[in-house]
Design an enzyme around this catalytic site. Structure first.
Site, PDB file in Angstrom:
ATOM      1  N   ASN A 199      36.149  46.421  53.258  1.00  0.00           N
ATOM      2  CA  ASN A 199      37.494  46.321  53.722  1.00  0.00           C
ATOM      3  C   ASN A 199      37.778  47.494  54.423  1.00  0.00           C
ATOM      4  O   ASN A 199      37.523  48.609  54.521  1.00  0.00           O
ATOM      5  CB  ASN A 199      38.323  46.623  52.183  1.00  0.00           C
ATOM      6  CG  ASN A 199      39.591  46.277  52.140  1.00  0.00           C
ATOM      7  OD1 ASN A 199      40.509  46.554  53.169  1.00  0.00           O
ATOM      8  ND2 ASN A 199      40.208  45.645  51.181  1.00  0.00           N
ATOM      9  N   PRO A 200      38.914  47.427  55.522  1.00  0.00           N
ATOM     10  CA  PRO A 200      39.129  48.278  56.552  1.00  0.00           C
ATOM     11  C   PRO A 200      39.820  49.505  55.615  1.00  0.00           C
ATOM     12  O   PRO A 200      40.006  50.738  56.324  1.00  0.00           O
ATOM     13  CB  PRO A 200      40.025  47.753  57.515  1.00  0.00           C
ATOM     14  CG  PRO A 200      40.407  46.334  57.004  1.00  0.00           C
ATOM     15  CD  PRO A 200      39.312  46.063  55.857  1.00  0.00           C
ATOM     16  N   ASN A 204      40.869  32.787  47.700  1.00  0.00           N
ATOM     17  CA  ASN A 204      41.604  32.163  48.936  1.00  0.00           C
ATOM     18  C   ASN A 204      41.554  30.617  48.184  1.00  0.00           C
ATOM     19  O   ASN A 204      40.974  30.191  47.595  1.00  0.00           O
ATOM     20  CB  ASN A 204      40.910  32.271  49.964  1.00  0.00           C
ATOM     21  CG  ASN A 204      40.982  33.887  50.407  1.00  0.00           C
ATOM     22  OD1 ASN A 204      41.878  34.570  49.839  1.00  0.00           O
ATOM     23  ND2 ASN A 204      40.148  34.129  51.181  1.00  0.00           N
ATOM     24  N   ALA A 234      35.953  42.194  57.713  1.00  0.00           N
ATOM     25  CA  ALA A 234      34.908  41.487  57.112  1.00  0.00           C
ATOM     26  C   ALA A 234      33.724  40.760  58.088  1.00  0.00           C
ATOM     27  O   ALA A 234      32.564  40.955  57.653  1.00  0.00           O
ATOM     28  CB  ALA A 234      35.577  40.236  56.380  1.00  0.00           C
ATOM     29  N   HIS A 246      41.839  30.546  42.463  1.00  0.00           N
ATOM     30  CA  HIS A 246      43.209  30.326  42.447  1.00  0.00           C
ATOM     31  C   HIS A 246      43.438  28.827  42.873  1.00  0.00           C
ATOM     32  O   HIS A 246      44.631  28.690  43.550  1.00  0.00           O
ATOM     33  CB  HIS A 246      44.131  31.291  43.330  1.00  0.00           C
ATOM     34  CG  HIS A 246      44.135  32.655  42.677  1.00  0.00           C
ATOM     35  ND1 HIS A 246      44.295  33.886  43.517  1.00  0.00           N
ATOM     36  CD2 HIS A 246      43.833  33.451  41.247  1.00  0.00           C
ATOM     37  CE1 HIS A 246      44.262  35.007  42.652  1.00  0.00           C
ATOM     38  NE2 HIS A 246      44.079  34.668  41.359  1.00  0.00           N
ATOM     39  N   SER A 284      42.803  43.346  48.001  1.00  0.00           N
ATOM     40  CA  SER A 284      43.530  44.522  47.743  1.00  0.00           C
ATOM     41  C   SER A 284      43.233  44.907  46.229  1.00  0.00           C
ATOM     42  O   SER A 284      43.861  45.883  45.701  1.00  0.00           O
ATOM     43  CB  SER A 284      44.986  44.422  48.029  1.00  0.00           C
ATOM     44  OG  SER A 284      45.642  43.558  47.100  1.00  0.00           O
ATOM     45  N   CYS A 333      53.407  15.027  34.960  1.00  0.00           N
ATOM     46  CA  CYS A 333      52.274  14.013  34.339  1.00  0.00           C
ATOM     47  C   CYS A 333      51.063  14.564  34.732  1.00  0.00           C
ATOM     48  O   CYS A 333      50.293  13.924  34.302  1.00  0.00           O
ATOM     49  CB  CYS A 333      52.630  12.770  34.762  1.00  0.00           C
ATOM     50  SG  CYS A 333      52.043  12.320  36.504  1.00  0.00           S
TER      51      CYS A 333
END
Ligand code: NAD
Ligand code: ZN
Length: 249
Positions: A217-218, A106, A236, A123, A193, A134
């Protein structure tokens, strides 16, 4: 939460208590309850902006103004969001010595806002902007206003310091994440996922290095039948709240 006569959540508590050198890998699902939509699913901005059309380096370089339309919404949504019970539970598990690091895909900064100290941002994040020419960096809040396309002092367009599809993972984050995966005793995989590469390799690396893998995870994911030892099905916050409660007993 029962499967095959065993109680998966109690089994997860036992593993967490036994191994104590756990690492968490989180994805967009952990922030859904903070009001940030995930990529996959029919809700929210990703139904409007196809990530494969908007969230690629190629798209940004071709038409940065168009991509900034989507980014503007992402910056606003992330800026308004607050950590939820799941982020706070992970911070508590770090404080009590159960979880030693969070690797997150995230870009919303909510783990740090909840108090997690060792957070590997795989990420990048939305806090900074970087010049595509630059490489100068700026805090987002200093350069960006809603509706604007932020510019560098050199005149080029700025990009959020996040990894778009087609960009490499920041070197240090990649090194640290792999090291954590190779050496942890247990990996909690929460709200991802497991379809974005190379982040989806992290659970496999952990598993091959001897770690137990607990997925929260559902929904099932490609990991569930192959890599995951225990799938705790639920949101979660619901599952992590139950885990932290049971760990205190
Ligand atoms: P994804 O959107 O591909 O998948 C989200 C997963 O979360 C799904 O498996 C879904 O079943 C699960 N989920 C949904 N609600 C949940 C809940 N309440 N609790 C637990 N799990 C829940 O997400 P991804 O695998 O992280 O890949 C998307 C990429 O997009 C990431 O690389 C990330 O960088 C980026 N992204 C980030 C944010 C953010 O920073 N909050 C938001 C959207 C996308
Ligand atoms: Zn510049």
């Amino acid at each position: 939460m029962r499967a095959g006569g065993r109680d998966p959540i109690r089994e997860a508590v036992r593993l967490l208590a036994d191994r104590r050198n756990a690492v968490a890998l989180t994805g967009a699902g952990i922030s859904v309850e903070s009001g940030i939509p995930s990529f996959r699913g029919s809700q929210g901005m990703w139904a409007k902006y196809d990530p494969m059309e908007y969230a690629t380096l190629h798209a940004f370089m071709q038409s940065p103004r168009k991509v900034w339309e989507m980014l503007t919404e992402m910056v606003s949504v992330c800026g308004e969001a607050a950590p939820n019970a799941a982020h706070r539970a992970l911070a508590t598990l770090e404080e009590t010595g159960v979880v030693r690091a969070v690797i997150t895909q995230n870009v919303d900064g909510l783990h740090q806002a909840a108090g997690s100290r060792r957070v590997i941002e795989y990420h990048g994040n939305m806090e900074e902007l970087v010049c595509v020419s630059c490489w100068k960096r700026y805090p987002t809040r200093e350069r960006w206003t809603p509706g604007s396309v932020p510019l560098c002092d050199c005149g080029e367009i700025l990009k959020p310091n996040v990894v778009l599809f087609g960009e490499p993972i920041p070197w240090l984050a990649q090194e640290q994440a792999e090291e954590e995966a190779r050496t942890c005793g247990l990996l909690l995989v929460i709200g991802t996922s497991a379809q974005v590469s190379p982040a989806c390799d992290i659970p496999r690396i952990a598993k091959e290095s001897g770690a137990a893998v607990i997925e929260i995870n559902p929904e099932p994911t490609p990991l569930t039948a192959s890599v995951t030892d225990i799938h705790l099905r639920g949101s979660a916050s619901e599952v992590l709240r139950a885990l932290t409660f049971l760990m205190q007993l």
